[in-house]
Design an enzyme around this catalytic site. Sequence first.
Site, PDB file in Angstrom:
ATOM      1  N   HIS A   1      -7.601  -5.410  -0.880  1.00 45.98           N
ATOM      2  CA  HIS A   1      -6.412  -4.639  -0.550  1.00 45.98           C
ATOM      3  C   HIS A   1      -5.809  -5.088   0.783  1.00 45.98           C
ATOM      4  O   HIS A   1      -6.508  -5.232   1.774  1.00 45.98           O
ATOM      5  CB  HIS A   1      -6.790  -3.150  -0.464  1.00 45.98           C
ATOM      6  CG  HIS A   1      -5.624  -2.232  -0.306  1.00 45.98           C
ATOM      7  ND1 HIS A   1      -4.798  -1.902  -1.351  1.00 45.98           N
ATOM      8  CD2 HIS A   1      -5.145  -1.574   0.776  1.00 45.98           C
ATOM      9  CE1 HIS A   1      -3.859  -1.065  -0.928  1.00 45.98           C
ATOM     10  NE2 HIS A   1      -4.044  -0.855   0.360  1.00 45.98           N
TER      11      HIS A   1
ATOM     12  N   SER B   1       0.830  -1.190   0.000  1.00 47.47           N
ATOM     13  CA  SER B   1       0.000   0.000   0.000  1.00 47.47           C
ATOM     14  C   SER B   1       0.882   1.264   0.000  1.00 47.47           C
ATOM     15  O   SER B   1       1.726   1.422  -0.875  1.00 47.47           O
ATOM     16  CB  SER B   1      -0.960  -0.038   1.188  1.00 47.47           C
ATOM     17  OG  SER B   1      -1.992   0.921   1.041  1.00 47.47           O
TER      18      SER B   1
ATOM     19  N   ASP C   1      -9.395  -5.009  -5.078  1.00 43.20           N
ATOM     20  CA  ASP C   1      -8.745  -3.766  -4.654  1.00 43.20           C
ATOM     21  C   ASP C   1      -9.127  -2.637  -5.605  1.00 43.20           C
ATOM     22  O   ASP C   1      -9.057  -2.795  -6.830  1.00 43.20           O
ATOM     23  CB  ASP C   1      -7.228  -3.970  -4.659  1.00 43.20           C
ATOM     24  CG  ASP C   1      -6.449  -2.820  -4.041  1.00 43.20           C
ATOM     25  OD1 ASP C   1      -7.081  -1.822  -3.610  1.00 43.20           O
ATOM     26  OD2 ASP C   1      -5.214  -2.912  -3.978  1.00 43.20           O
TER      27      ASP C   1
END
Length: 333
Positions: free
Chosen positions: A305, A181, A275
């Site tokens: 995610h 991320s 995601d």
Amino acid sequence: MAALSFTHNHQPSDNRRGGSHNHRHGPIVEEIEGLIKVFNDGCVERPPIVPTVSATVHPSAKVTAFDIKLSNDTWARAYIPDAAAFSPSVTLPLLVYFHGGGFCVGSAAWSCYHDFLTDLAVTARCVIVSVNYRLAPEHRLPAAYDDGVNVVSWLMKQGSNGGYSWVSKCDLSNLFLAGDSAGANIAYQVALKITNTSKNLKGVILIHPFFGGEARTFSEKQQQSKSSALTLSASDTYWRLALPRGASRDHPWCNPPVSSSARLPTTMVFMAEFDILKDRNMEMCKVMRSHGKRVEGIIHGGVGHAFHILDKSSVSRDRIHDMMYRLRNFIHP
């Protein structure tokens, strides 16, 4: 970077400011429910949504972990597989890892990262240094990028001047940068900053990399899946808090120019079916390949995610197993 010290018992802070008397700070001006509140007077509150843990690991883990204090603001947690820790002649590739959290939350001491990286160090047969960088909005970008560059520079310096003994377990000529991320965004930017000066950087591993832009992709506009941790609203809030004040999501730290990716070394990009960042990540892989870069892109189905640290389902466990072995093969081609 300031002078560094080494300790096995460093206690990480919880990165919180403010307190229980929220009314004293004025109204809330930015909030991601359960993760962060920013008040009108600049105070920031981060509820302890994920437990923080010490560097202790169970003997069966076959890894030694300890914390390294870098400065008043930054520290790192190192993971050394027993194969290297107790074998004088064995050195392993070095993986510098950056945790996620939208640049605004998260910690190298979060239990989910500690567990994941403990397993990864053994499975991928590498020494891992997990960086606890400064967080926004108290420290907006490029603070996290600067912290990443400083940690890599410090590690290389320790190797050249015979510093801490544990660094001798690292094959510093085989350096990899990784993160998930926002941490993947940091790994990307740190790689760009050091690629012209370090011949040791062999590869970059981006797990669900956090990028954005003013124009929305199809996956960003789709209905948010309940199995994915990142929403479009949260994404926008993180960018407002992390980028320089007044910057839009087309700022190059959020929406990198096409030319920048051409400077990266061999790259592995992990993506997740549910995601919102999937389409943006796929486009980045396409652009890098068009510039002649070797890119391995993997899409894991049925997960969202940051599933590797947040999802405990059986589907996720299978995908994590696959991720770790792909990482090992990337580091040990």
